[in-house]
Design an enzyme around this catalytic site. Sequence first.
Site, PDB file in Angstrom:
ATOM      1  N   GLY A  97       0.704  -1.233  -0.033  1.00 22.68           N
ATOM      2  CA  GLY A  97      -0.044  -0.033   0.262  1.00 22.68           C
ATOM      3  C   GLY A  97       0.883   1.347   0.030  1.00 22.68           C
ATOM      4  O   GLY A  97       2.033   1.387   0.473  1.00 22.68           O
ATOM      5  N   CYS A 151       5.566   0.027   7.157  1.00 23.47           N
ATOM      6  CA  CYS A 151       5.273   1.132   6.370  1.00 23.47           C
ATOM      7  C   CYS A 151       6.614   1.507   5.630  1.00 23.47           C
ATOM      8  O   CYS A 151       7.742   1.651   6.090  1.00 23.47           O
ATOM      9  CB  CYS A 151       5.036   2.349   7.226  1.00 23.47           C
ATOM     10  N   LEU A 152       6.439   1.746   4.094  1.00 23.50           N
ATOM     11  CA  LEU A 152       7.514   2.390   3.320  1.00 23.50           C
ATOM     12  C   LEU A 152       8.028   3.475   3.698  1.00 23.50           C
ATOM     13  O   LEU A 152       9.233   3.788   3.695  1.00 23.50           O
ATOM     14  CB  LEU A 152       7.095   2.364   2.147  1.00 23.50           C
ATOM     15  N   HIS A 200      -4.438   1.800   7.432  1.00 17.22           N
ATOM     16  CA  HIS A 200      -3.158   2.224   7.614  1.00 17.22           C
ATOM     17  C   HIS A 200      -3.039   3.270   6.698  1.00 17.22           C
ATOM     18  O   HIS A 200      -2.531   4.514   7.047  1.00 17.22           O
ATOM     19  CB  HIS A 200      -2.318   1.110   7.370  1.00 17.22           C
ATOM     20  N   GLU A 201      -3.475   3.332   5.455  1.00 16.89           N
ATOM     21  CA  GLU A 201      -3.306   4.268   4.291  1.00 16.89           C
ATOM     22  C   GLU A 201      -4.187   5.473   4.373  1.00 16.89           C
ATOM     23  O   GLU A 201      -3.625   6.630   4.296  1.00 16.89           O
ATOM     24  CB  GLU A 201      -3.493   3.544   2.940  1.00 16.89           C
TER      25      GLU A 201
HETATM   26  C1  QAP Z   1       0.890  -0.613   5.052  1.00 20.08           C
HETATM   27  O1  QAP Z   1       2.884  -1.262   4.232  1.00 20.08           O
HETATM   28  C2  QAP Z   1       0.347  -1.880   5.709  1.00 20.08           C
HETATM   29  O2  QAP Z   1       9.643  -1.513   6.365  1.00 20.08           O
HETATM   30  C3  QAP Z   1       1.733  -0.794   3.718  1.00 20.08           C
HETATM   31  O3  QAP Z   1      11.834  -2.243   4.694  1.00 20.08           O
HETATM   32  C4  QAP Z   1       1.315  -2.532   6.674  1.00 20.08           C
HETATM   33  O4  QAP Z   1       3.493  -1.938   1.960  1.00 20.08           O
HETATM   34  C5  QAP Z   1      -0.843  -2.275   5.465  1.00 20.08           C
HETATM   35  C6  QAP Z   1       7.630  -2.090   3.649  1.00 20.08           C
HETATM   36  C7  QAP Z   1       0.811  -3.776   7.217  1.00 20.08           C
HETATM   37  C8  QAP Z   1      -1.173  -3.630   6.061  1.00 20.08           C
HETATM   38  C9  QAP Z   1      -0.502  -4.172   6.947  1.00 20.08           C
HETATM   39  C10 QAP Z   1       8.104  -1.658   4.727  1.00 20.08           C
HETATM   40  C11 QAP Z   1       8.655  -2.624   2.725  1.00 20.08           C
HETATM   41  C12 QAP Z   1       6.303  -2.191   3.066  1.00 20.08           C
HETATM   42  C13 QAP Z   1       9.117  -1.679   5.261  1.00 20.08           C
HETATM   43  C14 QAP Z   1       3.724  -1.582   3.154  1.00 20.08           C
HETATM   44  C15 QAP Z   1      10.288  -2.105   4.306  1.00 20.08           C
HETATM   45  C16 QAP Z   1       9.910  -2.573   2.896  1.00 20.08           C
HETATM   46  C17 QAP Z   1       5.180  -1.522   3.705  1.00 20.08           C
HETATM   47 CO    CO Z   2       2.510   3.782   5.798  1.00 15.84          CO
END
Ligand code: QAP
Ligand code: CO
Length: 176
Positions: free
Chosen positions: A45, A95-96, A137-138
């Site tokens: 996301g 989270c990115l 989250h988003e």
């Molecule tokens: C939000 O999160 C989310 O730390 C999206 O090193 C998270 O795409 C929604 C990511 C959990 C639902 C459940 C995080 C990639 C990606 C990092 C993400 C990383 C590389 C996070």
């Molecule tokens: Co985020």
Amino acid sequence: MQLQIVEYPDKRLRQKSKEVKEFDENLHKLLDAMNPIMINTNGIGLAAIQVAHPIRALILNIPDEDGEQPPENLLEIINPVIIEAEGETVYQEGCLSVPQFYEDIKRHEKVKINYQDRDGNTKSLEADGLLAIAIQHEMDHLEGILFIDKLSYARRKKFEKEYKKLQKERKAKKSS
Ligand code: QAP
Ligand code: CO
């Protein structure tokens, strides 16, 4: 369009995103540029504010059973509003914009949203599971809220300490 992920503690993540009123080529170009960034960084996301565009737009692509994220599963969500929420669930979120940190966060188990697609058509979606968590989250990003804001005082302290250390290591890597 060259986009970069904005990372904590950058203050730009704290802005409140503005409603999208024009469903034009600019919006489509932004959405088209967000998708490869999300996929290439192993994201599921991404909100527009995370690539420095504080507008109420986000994309999601929840991996299927094989861990694949085919383009036909991409969801583009503009101006979302939660109209129903129920239940409780805990999931280890990341989270990115907060790389390499993951913590358990409590969310609603199910949500129903109204939103618009990239052409401004009104849509409705009922979600549970990981999709429901990702939507919440988003949508928090649109208000300038990060998942780390939901941690207890003690866990937040632990995060700040670990994150600072990680950032130092990353900086050292970059300059070597
Ligand atoms: C939000 O999160 C989310 O730390 C999206 O090193 C998270 O795409 C929604 C990511 C959990 C639902 C459940 C995080 C990639 C990606 C990092 C993400 C990383 C590389 C996070
Ligand atoms: Co985020």
